[in-house]
Motif scaffolding. Sequence first.
Motif, PDB file in Angstrom:
ATOM      1  N   ALA A  55      29.524  14.748  66.433  1.00 49.17           N
ATOM      2  CA  ALA A  55      29.858  15.274  65.106  1.00 49.17           C
ATOM      3  C   ALA A  55      28.866  16.357  64.687  1.00 49.17           C
ATOM      4  N   ALA A  56      27.593  16.171  65.032  1.00 51.57           N
ATOM      5  CA  ALA A  56      26.569  17.163  64.678  1.00 51.57           C
ATOM      6  C   ALA A  56      26.826  18.481  65.412  1.00 51.57           C
ATOM      7  N   GLU A 110      28.551   9.340  69.130  1.00 49.33           N
ATOM      8  CA  GLU A 110      29.545   9.899  68.194  1.00 49.33           C
ATOM      9  C   GLU A 110      28.862  10.743  67.125  1.00 49.33           C
ATOM     10  N   TRP A 111      27.680  10.309  66.707  1.00 48.13           N
ATOM     11  CA  TRP A 111      26.928  11.085  65.720  1.00 48.13           C
ATOM     12  C   TRP A 111      26.515  12.437  66.316  1.00 48.13           C
ATOM     13  N   ARG A 144      35.641  11.127  72.762  1.00 50.53           N
ATOM     14  CA  ARG A 144      36.157  10.264  71.692  1.00 50.53           C
ATOM     15  C   ARG A 144      37.186   9.276  72.230  1.00 50.53           C
ATOM     16  N   ASP A 147      27.477   4.617  68.722  1.00 47.87           N
ATOM     17  CA  ASP A 147      27.301   5.242  67.397  1.00 47.87           C
ATOM     18  C   ASP A 147      26.506   6.533  67.530  1.00 47.87           C
ATOM     19  N   GLU A 148      25.423   6.491  68.307  1.00 45.78           N
ATOM     20  CA  GLU A 148      24.578   7.684  68.463  1.00 45.78           C
ATOM     21  C   GLU A 148      25.353   8.819  69.141  1.00 45.78           C
TER      22      GLU A 148
END
Length: 224
Positions: free
Chosen positions: A94-95, A90-91, A43, A87-88
């Motif tokens: 988070a998943a 970070e997604w 991050r 974006d991917e």
Amino acid sequence: MRIDIFGPVHKALRTGLFNVCVELGRCDFENPQELRIALDAQRRTLGYLREHHGLEESFVEPLVRAAAPDVAALNDAQHRAAAVAIDELEWLAAAIESAPADERGDAGRRLVERHDAFLVDYLAHLRHEETAVNEALWARFSDDELAAMRGRLQASIDPARFLEWLEILLPAMNLDERCAMLGGMKRAAPAAAFAAATRVAAAILGSAGWEAVRARAGFDPSRL
Ligand SMILES: [Fe+2]
């Protein structure tokens, strides 16, 4: 040697991205402490990348478009592709965080793969800026004009955040680049800002590293 507005900051971004590579690669995704270390590193680095892109698009890209529209178009496409990849990433992170511990392995392997693939593409982007984009800027603008643009870019960063940038920039730079950056701040920045930068440099480089900068740059220790 012409002014290189990309090289030093790109060294810091590469350092961060390779560090994420290491942390993700050795992470046991079922271990909460290791997961926290790896995802915090990810991050932090992706945050710097997003901010770096925003600064480039606000301050550098207008000059590149004026100098060489075709080079600017390719650079813009690379930035857009990088934004999608970030974006991917970070997604995916988070998943993993929201999944039960015993189900994180597959998603963790996917995150490692995607980060490594992104790193390969991003290294090519950094090289494009350091070669084709720099050449376009050098052909159209003087070093004074490029330095003025870099000054506006740096002045736009919140002072506290700028010190955080120094924490990743200075260790990634070589001695000449450290001296050039801090010497430039000594000449152009308010005394309090330069003093704060020297405190960061001393803390992040250690006594030997900071003494080497101080001696090479000719900073008077009695006035620091
Ligand atoms: Fe870029």
